[in-house]
Write an enzyme that holds these catalytic residues in place. Sequence first.
Site, PDB file in Angstrom:
ATOM      1  N   LYS A  55       5.590  11.052  -2.727  1.00 54.42           N
ATOM      2  CA  LYS A  55       4.216  10.455  -2.585  1.00 54.42           C
ATOM      3  C   LYS A  55       3.259  11.549  -2.386  1.00 54.42           C
ATOM      4  CE  LYS A  55       5.241   5.854  -1.686  1.00 54.42           C
ATOM      5  NZ  LYS A  55       4.459   4.871  -2.251  1.00 54.42           N
ATOM      6  N   THR A  78      -5.027   4.924   5.551  1.00 57.95           N
ATOM      7  CA  THR A  78      -4.289   4.431   4.566  1.00 57.95           C
ATOM      8  C   THR A  78      -3.270   3.748   5.433  1.00 57.95           C
ATOM      9  OG1 THR A  78      -2.830   4.651   2.661  1.00 57.95           O
ATOM     10  CG2 THR A  78      -2.694   5.977   4.499  1.00 57.95           C
ATOM     11  N   SER A  81       4.449   2.311   4.918  1.00 55.76           N
ATOM     12  CA  SER A  81       5.771   2.260   5.523  1.00 55.76           C
ATOM     13  C   SER A  81       6.309   3.684   6.254  1.00 55.76           C
ATOM     14  CB  SER A  81       6.907   1.595   4.758  1.00 55.76           C
ATOM     15  OG  SER A  81       7.132   2.387   3.571  1.00 55.76           O
ATOM     16  N   GLY A 184       4.581  -0.027  -7.016  1.00 55.18           N
ATOM     17  CA  GLY A 184       4.685   0.138  -8.475  1.00 55.18           C
ATOM     18  C   GLY A 184       3.740   1.272  -8.797  1.00 55.18           C
ATOM     19  N   GLU A 207      14.473  -2.453  -9.064  1.00 56.45           N
ATOM     20  CA  GLU A 207      14.165  -3.312  -7.930  1.00 56.45           C
ATOM     21  C   GLU A 207      15.168  -3.664  -6.882  1.00 56.45           C
ATOM     22  OE1 GLU A 207      11.977  -6.631  -8.820  1.00 56.45           O
ATOM     23  OE2 GLU A 207      13.646  -7.487  -9.910  1.00 56.45           O
TER      24      GLU A 207
END
Length: 248
Positions: A55, A78, A81, A184, A207
């Site tokens: 990230k 932002t 999680s 995604g 997934e």
Amino acid sequence: MSTTGVGLQEVRAAYQRIQGWIHRTPVFTNEGLNNLSGRKLFFKAENLQKTGAFKARGACNAVFLEKEKNPKSPGVVTHSSGNHGQAVAYAAKCAGLPCSVVVPKGTPKVKCDAIVNYGAELVFCEPSPAARKEVCAQIAEATGKAIIHPFDNYNVMAGQGTIALELLEEVPDLDAILVPISGGGMTSGIAVATHGLNPDCRVYAVEPFGKELQRSLENKKRMWDNPPRFLETIADAIRTQQVREAGN
């Protein structure tokens, strides 16, 4: 967010922008797994990336661009999680911008502590995708801070696509790349970069059960629970059922 889309050019520009602030992570192979699979496997160790996850790439690109476009920016906000929140907090610290991060109640303490240690304001919300977006939007409206969405942001996608630049430079003749998918953003960035560098290399989104991405592709329309929910999986970073909004 960027409204012009993302392609190989944007991914390369992102790499130039962020490479001094991220790690070039190593690529490993494993003979035991190679023997079990009957294939030559490579693993891009983004767990060794800044903030502990890929990230940091997308967050740095988006936050640095916000600072470039608006030197007097009141900061960024932002929802996350945890992993994206840490990354945006890190990027904001590097850019010298104030930062707020909205996380659902129950987010692992280690991630919350990291966000605070990077100097960001931590805000808790109810554990639902709608609550995350709502609280984030409220903070943006009240403070003027720019929203750095975890995946619905072309600048974030371009930053995540730098993974493919490094991987294909080291292993240029890959047949396929498997990418875990939550919202995604990483899958999108890696897909466009890979298509530009090696069109013969396939990109597969992996997934958790319940995301319904495969069923959506088969039916040619988006299919999930309404409203979307968080999935039951030990991989807490890919619990989002809903992938990015079409056309954004």
